[in-house]
Structure formats: structure tokens, C-alpha cells
Design a protein around this motif. Sequence first.
Motif, short mmCIF file in Angstrom:
data_model
loop_
_atom_site.label_atom_id
_atom_site.label_comp_id
_atom_site.label_asym_id
_atom_site.label_seq_id
_atom_site.Cartn_x
_atom_site.Cartn_y
_atom_site.Cartn_z
N THR A 197 24.52 -21.18 -15.33
CA THR A 197 25.44 -22.06 -14.62
C THR A 197 24.92 -22.35 -13.21
O THR A 197 24.63 -21.43 -12.44
CB THR A 197 26.84 -21.42 -14.51
OG1 THR A 197 27.34 -21.20 -15.83
CG2 THR A 197 27.79 -22.31 -13.74
N GLY A 198 24.77 -23.65 -12.90
CA GLY A 198 24.31 -24.05 -11.58
C GLY A 198 22.83 -23.83 -11.32
O GLY A 198 22.35 -24.09 -10.22
N LYS A 199 22.09 -23.38 -12.32
CA LYS A 199 20.66 -23.11 -12.16
C LYS A 199 19.83 -24.22 -12.81
O LYS A 199 20.26 -24.84 -13.77
CB LYS A 199 20.29 -21.74 -12.73
CG LYS A 199 20.99 -20.58 -12.01
CD LYS A 199 20.49 -19.25 -12.50
CE LYS A 199 21.20 -18.10 -11.80
NZ LYS A 199 20.91 -18.11 -10.34
N ARG A 200 18.62 -24.42 -12.30
CA ARG A 200 17.76 -25.51 -12.76
C ARG A 200 17.05 -25.13 -14.05
O ARG A 200 16.36 -24.11 -14.12
CB ARG A 200 16.73 -25.84 -11.67
CG ARG A 200 17.37 -26.46 -10.41
CD ARG A 200 16.46 -26.35 -9.20
NE ARG A 200 15.22 -27.07 -9.35
CZ ARG A 200 15.04 -28.35 -9.02
NH1 ARG A 200 16.05 -29.04 -8.52
NH2 ARG A 200 13.88 -28.94 -9.18
N VAL A 201 17.24 -25.98 -15.07
CA VAL A 201 16.66 -25.73 -16.39
C VAL A 201 15.84 -26.94 -16.80
O VAL A 201 16.32 -28.07 -16.77
CB VAL A 201 17.75 -25.44 -17.44
CG1 VAL A 201 17.11 -25.11 -18.79
CG2 VAL A 201 18.65 -24.29 -16.99
N CYS A 202 14.61 -26.71 -17.21
CA CYS A 202 13.66 -27.79 -17.48
C CYS A 202 13.56 -28.10 -18.97
O CYS A 202 13.59 -27.20 -19.82
CB CYS A 202 12.28 -27.39 -16.95
SG CYS A 202 11.06 -28.73 -16.99
N ALA A 203 13.44 -29.40 -19.28
CA ALA A 203 13.20 -29.87 -20.65
C ALA A 203 12.43 -31.18 -20.58
O ALA A 203 12.40 -31.84 -19.53
CB ALA A 203 14.50 -30.04 -21.41
N MET A 234 6.35 -25.57 -13.58
CA MET A 234 7.49 -25.49 -12.66
C MET A 234 8.17 -24.13 -12.72
O MET A 234 8.63 -23.61 -11.69
CB MET A 234 8.50 -26.61 -12.98
CG MET A 234 7.97 -28.00 -12.69
SD MET A 234 9.20 -29.31 -12.93
CE MET A 234 10.15 -29.17 -11.41
N LEU A 235 8.24 -23.51 -13.90
CA LEU A 235 8.80 -22.17 -14.01
C LEU A 235 7.89 -21.15 -13.32
O LEU A 235 8.36 -20.27 -12.59
CB LEU A 235 8.99 -21.80 -15.49
CG LEU A 235 9.54 -20.40 -15.77
CD1 LEU A 235 10.92 -20.22 -15.13
CD2 LEU A 235 9.61 -20.14 -17.27
N GLN A 236 6.59 -21.27 -13.52
CA GLN A 236 5.65 -20.35 -12.88
C GLN A 236 5.70 -20.45 -11.35
O GLN A 236 5.50 -19.45 -10.65
CB GLN A 236 4.22 -20.66 -13.37
CG GLN A 236 3.99 -20.30 -14.82
CD GLN A 236 2.65 -20.83 -15.35
OE1 GLN A 236 2.20 -21.91 -14.95
NE2 GLN A 236 2.03 -20.09 -16.24
N GLN A 237 5.99 -21.63 -10.84
CA GLN A 237 6.02 -21.84 -9.40
C GLN A 237 7.41 -21.65 -8.79
O GLN A 237 7.59 -21.83 -7.59
CB GLN A 237 5.50 -23.25 -9.08
CG GLN A 237 4.03 -23.45 -9.44
CD GLN A 237 3.51 -24.84 -9.16
OE1 GLN A 237 4.28 -25.76 -8.87
NE2 GLN A 237 2.20 -25.01 -9.21
N GLY A 238 8.39 -21.29 -9.62
CA GLY A 238 9.73 -21.05 -9.12
C GLY A 238 10.54 -22.29 -8.82
O GLY A 238 11.58 -22.22 -8.16
N GLN A 239 10.08 -23.45 -9.31
CA GLN A 239 10.81 -24.70 -9.08
C GLN A 239 11.99 -24.85 -10.02
O GLN A 239 12.90 -25.66 -9.76
CB GLN A 239 9.86 -25.89 -9.21
CG GLN A 239 8.76 -25.91 -8.16
CD GLN A 239 7.81 -27.08 -8.33
OE1 GLN A 239 7.79 -27.72 -9.38
NE2 GLN A 239 7.02 -27.35 -7.33
#
Length: 323
Positions: A197-203, A234-239
Amino acid sequence: MSRRGNTVRAGVLAVVALLAASCGSPGKPVDPAPVSNAAWPQPAHVGGPDASAGGGADTSCNPLASLSPSSTTVPDNSTMSDIKKRGKLIAGVDQTTYLFGFRNPTSGNIEGFDIDMVNAIARAIFGSPEGHVQFRAITSGQREEVLAKHQVDIVVRTFSITCARRKNVQFSSVYYKAGQRILVTKESKVTKLADLTGKRVCAAKKSTSAAKIATDPAKPVPISVDNWSDCLVMLQQGQVDAVSTDDTILAGMAAQDPTLQVVGDQFSEENYGIGVPKDNEDMVRYVNAVLEQIRGNGVWQDSYRRWVEPSLGPASPPSPQYQ
């Protein structure tokens, strides 16, 4: 004094002057450039939510019922005979998803489970895939477009079958079943979508995974990109805090980076089909005949054991459905 003597004397005086200057006041020091934490560069074309991506909410048909198979013999005046005359099967594939469609950095070849499916079709048409396949690397968002424009003969790129997509392209029978899960760092406490919730999720853009993230009651913050490899970076870089898509794709990412892990149960069912241009029904039937063949002769199982089983465990070919 000779000209040579004057030259030597002038040189000595110049050296003395330089030494004297170096012994004087150093002057006011110059401040170095200010130092700050630079942000990681983002991939190109980063976007936001797309609640309609992939058309997974459309239930107006039975998306898994394909056309019944024909024969693996190539008849005259067919789509397959045209491909044979051209000498190349043109396939839209991925080159960024480890295990399913990726470029081997050592050989330079595109390899993976999906690539084995392409090669099986080329082998049926030509007798051997060697020299008879032209791979066209495409993004998730380009899959329908390249088929609609007849820029490729088939698309084999973790392509989930949906009713909405069937309005624009044809699909083979299901050749692989996957399910959406979550990829996070091993330090993360996330175990399910409700934790985001409220966190950035990539697809990836125009994927059914992107639509699920955009419409989930937990209200994660959707981040969309062109390729799944962009999500990994982006996950590896904390984005972003997580990547969410099919477990097949996530397994490849986790295999590439041991600091990451796939968590949670599957919260969707993704049925992969081979995409074919809408008006090439004979090609759909032919592809289904090839899939029937490789389900029975061990080719599907051998490919699965090589690419997928080490990460996701044993599985068998899915049973086809026909109209």
C-alpha cells in the motif's frame, strides 16, 4: 658579453623569479564543487497506472478456446507455404527476459523457453530452424501492433491470452500457465500485494500485470516501463519497492540477482499463447498442430526442464482447449 651568455643569464633570472613566486603567499583557496547524492537515472518512457492494460477484465469469450489443429504438413497456397518460399519465419520475441527470451552474452544468440517454441515451429516448416528464423525483438506493448501490421508471422513473448486481445489478434492453444507474484529484495518485509500500500511497484506497459497493480484494493503506486529488465534495474537501484508480474519472469530476475527473491502466492492465472495475425487462421491451426506434437514427443518437457524447472519446480504441458 656574447649572445649565448645573455641567453643563459635570462634563463637563470626566469627560474629565480619562478622560485620566488612559489615561496610567496598561496592566496585564497578555491572551494571545490559542491558534492551531493546524485539520483539514479531512470529508464526511458517511465509511466504510471494503466487499469485497462492487457484487457484482463473482459470476460466476453472463452479466451483459451483456440482453433482446432490441422497437420504439420505445409499445404500449397497457405500462409506457411509463403513463409517457406521467403525462407524465414519472422518471430516477435523478447531479448530481455532471462529463461524465456534473452540474448546470451557469450554466444550473442537469443535463447530461452519461448525461443524453443519458435524453433519448433520453424523446424516443422523448414525441417530445421538453423538459418530459417528471423527474430524481431519487441517490447510487451508492441505485441499486438506488430501482428496487426503483419510485421511478424508470430509473437512468442510471454503473451497472456485475453478476450480483449483476441479482438485484434489470433492465439494458439495455451502452451504455458503462469501466475502473477511479487519480486522484492531479501531485506524487504513484503510477502503479499497488501503489504505494498502506497509503495512503488513496477510492471511493463500494456501488460495484464500492470492492470492488476493499478486496480488492486491495496492501492500500490504503479510504475510502468517498456521492458521487464527496466523493472529489475529500478528495483536494484531502490527506485521501486517491488516488481510484480508472472512468476516465470520474476524467476529469471531472481536467478540473475541473488539479493532478490520471489514472494507470496500466485494471485492471477496467466495463460500464454502464441500470437498470430487475425486473418491467418491457417497459421493458427498449423501452430496448434506443432504444439500438439511437442507436447507428446518430449520437446516441451525437455525445454521446460532446461529453462524453468530449476527455478519453479516440475510441471507438465497444459491441456489445450479448442472451439
